[in-house]
Design a protein around this motif. Structure first.
Motif, PDB file in Angstrom:
ATOM      1  N   GLU A   1       0.827  -1.196   0.000  1.00  0.00           N
ATOM      2  CA  GLU A   1       0.000   0.000   0.000  1.00  0.00           C
ATOM      3  C   GLU A   1       0.867   1.253   0.000  1.00  0.00           C
ATOM      4  OE1 GLU A   1      -2.629  -0.098   3.280  1.00  0.00           O
ATOM      5  OE2 GLU A   1      -3.755  -1.845   2.561  1.00  0.00           O
ATOM      6  N   LEU A   2       0.425   2.240  -0.755  1.00  0.00           N
ATOM      7  CA  LEU A   2       1.083   3.543  -0.743  1.00  0.00           C
ATOM      8  C   LEU A   2       0.398   4.410   0.305  1.00  0.00           C
ATOM      9  CD1 LEU A   2       2.986   5.695  -1.913  1.00  0.00           C
ATOM     10  CD2 LEU A   2       1.239   6.194  -3.621  1.00  0.00           C
ATOM     11  N   ASN A   3       1.129   4.749   1.367  1.00  0.00           N
ATOM     12  CA  ASN A   3       0.544   5.516   2.465  1.00  0.00           C
ATOM     13  C   ASN A   3       1.106   6.922   2.589  1.00  0.00           C
ATOM     14  OD1 ASN A   3      -1.200   3.453   3.573  1.00  0.00           O
ATOM     15  ND2 ASN A   3       0.663   2.387   4.177  1.00  0.00           N
TER      16      ASN A   3
ATOM     17  N   ARG B   1      -7.346   0.628 -16.372  1.00  0.00           N
ATOM     18  CA  ARG B   1      -7.751  -0.049 -15.138  1.00  0.00           C
ATOM     19  C   ARG B   1      -7.359   0.762 -13.902  1.00  0.00           C
ATOM     20  NH1 ARG B   1      -5.577  -3.212 -18.750  1.00  0.00           N
ATOM     21  NH2 ARG B   1      -3.546  -3.103 -17.718  1.00  0.00           N
ATOM     22  N   ILE B   2      -7.902   1.963 -13.839  1.00  0.00           N
ATOM     23  CA  ILE B   2      -7.589   2.895 -12.760  1.00  0.00           C
ATOM     24  C   ILE B   2      -8.865   3.207 -11.979  1.00  0.00           C
ATOM     25  CG2 ILE B   2      -6.774   5.224 -12.208  1.00  0.00           C
ATOM     26  CD1 ILE B   2      -4.583   3.469 -13.194  1.00  0.00           C
ATOM     27  N   SER B   3      -8.739   3.329 -10.665  1.00  0.00           N
ATOM     28  CA  SER B   3      -9.827   3.793  -9.810  1.00  0.00           C
ATOM     29  C   SER B   3      -9.377   5.061  -9.099  1.00  0.00           C
ATOM     30  CB  SER B   3     -10.204   2.714  -8.790  1.00  0.00           C
ATOM     31  OG  SER B   3     -11.197   3.198  -7.904  1.00  0.00           O
ATOM     32  N   LEU B   4     -10.158   6.141  -9.253  1.00  0.00           N
ATOM     33  CA  LEU B   4      -9.814   7.433  -8.659  1.00  0.00           C
ATOM     34  C   LEU B   4     -10.876   7.805  -7.636  1.00  0.00           C
ATOM     35  CD1 LEU B   4      -8.903   9.381 -11.925  1.00  0.00           C
ATOM     36  CD2 LEU B   4      -7.364   8.137 -10.418  1.00  0.00           C
ATOM     37  N   LYS B   5     -10.453   8.040  -6.418  1.00  0.00           N
ATOM     38  CA  LYS B   5     -11.375   8.451  -5.364  1.00  0.00           C
ATOM     39  C   LYS B   5     -10.795   9.671  -4.682  1.00  0.00           C
ATOM     40  CE  LYS B   5     -12.992   3.725  -4.674  1.00  0.00           C
ATOM     41  NZ  LYS B   5     -13.110   2.582  -3.730  1.00  0.00           N
ATOM     42  N   SER B   6     -11.200  10.841  -5.174  1.00  0.00           N
ATOM     43  CA  SER B   6     -10.651  12.088  -4.659  1.00  0.00           C
ATOM     44  C   SER B   6     -11.781  13.070  -4.383  1.00  0.00           C
ATOM     45  CB  SER B   6      -9.660  12.683  -5.663  1.00  0.00           C
ATOM     46  OG  SER B   6      -8.638  11.759  -5.970  1.00  0.00           O
ATOM     47  N   PRO B   7     -12.583  12.835  -3.359  1.00  0.00           N
ATOM     48  CA  PRO B   7     -13.755  13.693  -3.143  1.00  0.00           C
ATOM     49  C   PRO B   7     -13.415  15.141  -2.843  1.00  0.00           C
ATOM     50  CG  PRO B   7     -13.386  12.252  -1.263  1.00  0.00           C
ATOM     51  CD  PRO B   7     -12.482  11.776  -2.349  1.00  0.00           C
TER      52      PRO B   7
ATOM     53  N   SER C   1      -1.430   2.686 -14.908  1.00  0.00           N
ATOM     54  CA  SER C   1      -2.281   1.504 -15.043  1.00  0.00           C
ATOM     55  C   SER C   1      -2.406   0.723 -13.741  1.00  0.00           C
ATOM     56  CB  SER C   1      -1.710   0.578 -16.136  1.00  0.00           C
ATOM     57  OG  SER C   1      -0.404   0.147 -15.794  1.00  0.00           O
ATOM     58  N   ASP C   2      -3.494  -0.062 -13.680  1.00  0.00           N
ATOM     59  CA  ASP C   2      -3.722  -1.074 -12.635  1.00  0.00           C
ATOM     60  C   ASP C   2      -3.541  -0.513 -11.234  1.00  0.00           C
ATOM     61  OD1 ASP C   2      -4.105  -3.442 -14.408  1.00  0.00           O
ATOM     62  OD2 ASP C   2      -2.067  -2.939 -15.015  1.00  0.00           O
ATOM     63  N   SER C   3      -4.167   0.624 -10.955  1.00  0.00           N
ATOM     64  CA  SER C   3      -3.955   1.297  -9.675  1.00  0.00           C
ATOM     65  C   SER C   3      -5.257   1.801  -9.080  1.00  0.00           C
ATOM     66  CB  SER C   3      -2.993   2.477  -9.848  1.00  0.00           C
ATOM     67  OG  SER C   3      -1.726   2.041 -10.311  1.00  0.00           O
ATOM     68  N   ASN C   4      -5.245   1.913  -7.754  1.00  0.00           N
ATOM     69  CA  ASN C   4      -6.356   2.510  -7.015  1.00  0.00           C
ATOM     70  C   ASN C   4      -5.811   3.692  -6.216  1.00  0.00           C
ATOM     71  OD1 ASN C   4      -8.422   0.541  -7.727  1.00  0.00           O
ATOM     72  ND2 ASN C   4      -7.297  -0.879  -6.424  1.00  0.00           N
ATOM     73  N   PHE C   5      -6.274   4.889  -6.577  1.00  0.00           N
ATOM     74  CA  PHE C   5      -5.804   6.101  -5.913  1.00  0.00           C
ATOM     75  C   PHE C   5      -6.890   6.636  -4.994  1.00  0.00           C
ATOM     76  CE2 PHE C   5      -3.341   5.991  -9.878  1.00  0.00           C
ATOM     77  CZ  PHE C   5      -2.053   6.178  -9.400  1.00  0.00           C
ATOM     78  N   ASN C   6      -6.494   6.936  -3.790  1.00  0.00           N
ATOM     79  CA  ASN C   6      -7.434   7.516  -2.835  1.00  0.00           C
ATOM     80  C   ASN C   6      -7.457   9.030  -2.917  1.00  0.00           C
ATOM     81  OD1 ASN C   6      -9.254   7.147  -0.470  1.00  0.00           O
ATOM     82  ND2 ASN C   6      -7.655   8.304   0.577  1.00  0.00           N
ATOM     83  N   ASN C   7      -6.330   9.622  -3.339  1.00  0.00           N
ATOM     84  CA  ASN C   7      -6.234  11.075  -3.449  1.00  0.00           C
ATOM     85  C   ASN C   7      -5.288  11.380  -4.605  1.00  0.00           C
ATOM     86  OD1 ASN C   7      -5.875  13.844  -3.115  1.00  0.00           O
ATOM     87  ND2 ASN C   7      -5.943  13.723  -0.901  1.00  0.00           N
TER      88      ASN C   7
ATOM     89  N   HIS D   1      -3.781   5.936   1.989  1.00  0.00           N
ATOM     90  CA  HIS D   1      -3.626   7.213   2.676  1.00  0.00           C
ATOM     91  C   HIS D   1      -2.648   8.083   1.901  1.00  0.00           C
ATOM     92  CE1 HIS D   1      -5.769   5.414   6.037  1.00  0.00           C
ATOM     93  NE2 HIS D   1      -4.920   4.388   5.982  1.00  0.00           N
ATOM     94  N   GLY D   2      -2.474   9.320   2.339  1.00  0.00           N
ATOM     95  CA  GLY D   2      -1.573  10.216   1.640  1.00  0.00           C
ATOM     96  C   GLY D   2      -2.165  10.724   0.346  1.00  0.00           C
TER      97      GLY D   2
END
Length: 464
Positions: free
Chosen positions: A121-123, A192-198, A170-176, A146-147
């Motif tokens: 995990e990238l924190n 194949r990317i998921s972006l979650k940056s509210p 590619s192939d990543s899930n970003f929280n921010n 996180h981060g």
């Protein structure tokens, strides 16, 4: 390994240096800036842990130099800044402490890789800004909890005479995730990317792109491409999050072909967006679409475009899509959006405009605005029966009417004659003997004729 030993090793090593499974104390803000003097061309850190103060790489002019980190742990900040000129910079499977960061600012790098090949995990914070990447970037397999991951104001442009190379995220899930103000003069692929940056509102804004492709990307809660320029072909293919993905392209310019085929968004906004080439929204689904002052200079294809909540769309947006469907001779989808537009117009009318509201309501319940012949037949049969049920007792109110097979036969035979579009009474001329009979008869015949007309219109809905 303490800082003195570490820096002495760097000073005395020529050509190549590999450090494996070392715990390295980087000292108190000492700057690594002397690689070029020792002709170092390849520096690799494998399974190393960096502690104490910042690991600083500054003003390194090493156009043939490769710096690579494999399976390392950073318990300190890592900084590349102030005009480093490198051939390769790699971070592979590296862990960052939650309160630490990797900052790469104002450098020239040919090949850049930030990748995870296993479940790490990238924190921490990754901040990449104001760099020039000469060949390509490869950012892959990141699982960010996180981060933040910030990539802004960078340029990707190869040197004259170099072969073209494509960059990948590619192939990543970003929280921010923030991807602001970049200039890509080479091809870029998001896969194949998921972006979650509210908390980020304009995370793809002010970018200039060459050919770019987004495939199987979840744009998260809100993604905005504001004031972006797309100089080459653009592909948004199978990007799906219909539950909450708000996708916006305000004030952007598409100079070549654009495709959004097979994607699903909760909301699509095209505000002051210009498409100079053709654009395709085939098989796209959304809950709501908003189009305002968008320009389609060439063909716009909305075949099988689905709006799941048309009642929440403006009439202007629905009309624009309807017009584009008409231009492409897509009569089937055109009929759907014609209904949406008329329903939206009815919602806009005030109560004082009750006559127009009544007409639109009647058109809808009678045949769904001339598109459903089954509804037209139902309407004709039901409305005819209602008025006939008023007319029949007015005809026989003075008789003692008994329920029998004969009376039932008389009622229904008269009813079917009543459905015939003529002004003859089913019980002879003498039957229309008072004003109430005439009123019920005339209004019933009028609505029956209207229902028949709507049914005929529905059979012609596919005409061109």
């Amino acid at each position: 390994m303490d800082s003195n030993e570490f820096f002495k090793l760097l000073e005395n090593t020529k050509d190549e240096l590999t450090l494996t499974n070392k715990k390295i104390d980087v000292g108190n803000n000492r700057i690594i800036d002397f690689f070029i003097r020792n002709n170092l061309q390849d520096v690799q850190f494998k399974e190393c842990t960096f502690i104490n103060s910042d690991l600083l790489f500054k003003s390194i002019n090493g156009p043939l130099l490769s710096i690579e980190f494999y399976d390392c742990v950073f318990l300190c900040d890592v900084l590349f800044y102030d005009g480093c000129n490198l051939d390769t910079l790699k971070f592979i499977n590296c862990e960052i402490a939650p309160d630490k960061q990797i900052r790469i600012i104002n450098n020239k790098i040919k090949f850049f890789t930030f990748s995870y090949g296993k479940e790490i995990e990238l924190n921490g914070i990754v901040f990449i800004s104001k760099n020039r990447f000469v060949h390509n970037i490869n950012i892959a397999s990141i699982q960010q909890k996180h981060g933040s991951f910030v990539f802004l104001d960078n340029t990707i442009q190869r040197e004259e005479g170099d072969p073209p190379l494509s960059s990948y995220i590619s192939d990543s899930n970003f929280n921010n995730f923030n991807f602001y103000g970049n200039t890509f003069k080479e091809d870029l692929f998001f896969e194949r990317i998921s972006l979650k940056s509210p908390e980020i509102q304009d995370n793809f804004s002010n970018c200039i792109f060459s050919e770019i492709s987004f495939t199987n990307v979840d744009f998260g809660n809100k993604t905005v491409f504001k004031e972006c320029t797309f100089n080459e072909e653009v592909f948004f293919i199978d990007c799906k999050n219909i539950n909450n993905s708000k996708f916006s392209l305000p004030d952007s310019l598409f100079k070549k072909k654009a495709k959004f085929n097979g994607s699903e968004f909760s909301t699509i906004k095209l505000i002051n967006t210009i498409f100079e080439g053709s654009v395709s929204f085939e098989n796209v689904s959304c809950n709501v679409i908003e189009i305002d002052q968008a320009v389609f200079e060439k063909a716009a294809f909305f075949d099988d475009f689905k709006v799941l909540s048309p009642e929440n769309c403006s009439r202007k947006s629905l009309r624009i899509i309807k017009h584009q469907l008409q231009k492409s001779d897509n009569r089937i989808d055109y009929n759907r959006f014609k209904i949406y537009e008329l329903d939206a117009f009815k919602r806009e009318l005030h109560n004082k405009e009750w006559k127009d509201k009544f007409i639109l309501w009647l058109n809808n319940i009678s045949s769904k605005h001339g598109t459903d012949w089954v509804q037209g037949i139902k309407f004709t049969v039901i409305i005819g029966f209602l008025f006939y049920s008023l007319y029949f007792p007015l005809e026989f109110y003075s008789y003692d009417f008994e329920f029998s097979l004969e009376s039932i036969n008389k009622f229904f035979s008269g009813y079917f004659k009543y459905l015939i579009p003529s002004y003859k009474s089913p019980f002879g001329e003498s039957a229309l003997s008072n004003v109430f009979q005439i009123i019920a008869f005339i209004f019933g015949k009028a609505f029956i004729g209207y229902g028949i007309y709507q049914t005929i219109q529905s059979f012609r809905k596919f005409r061109l």
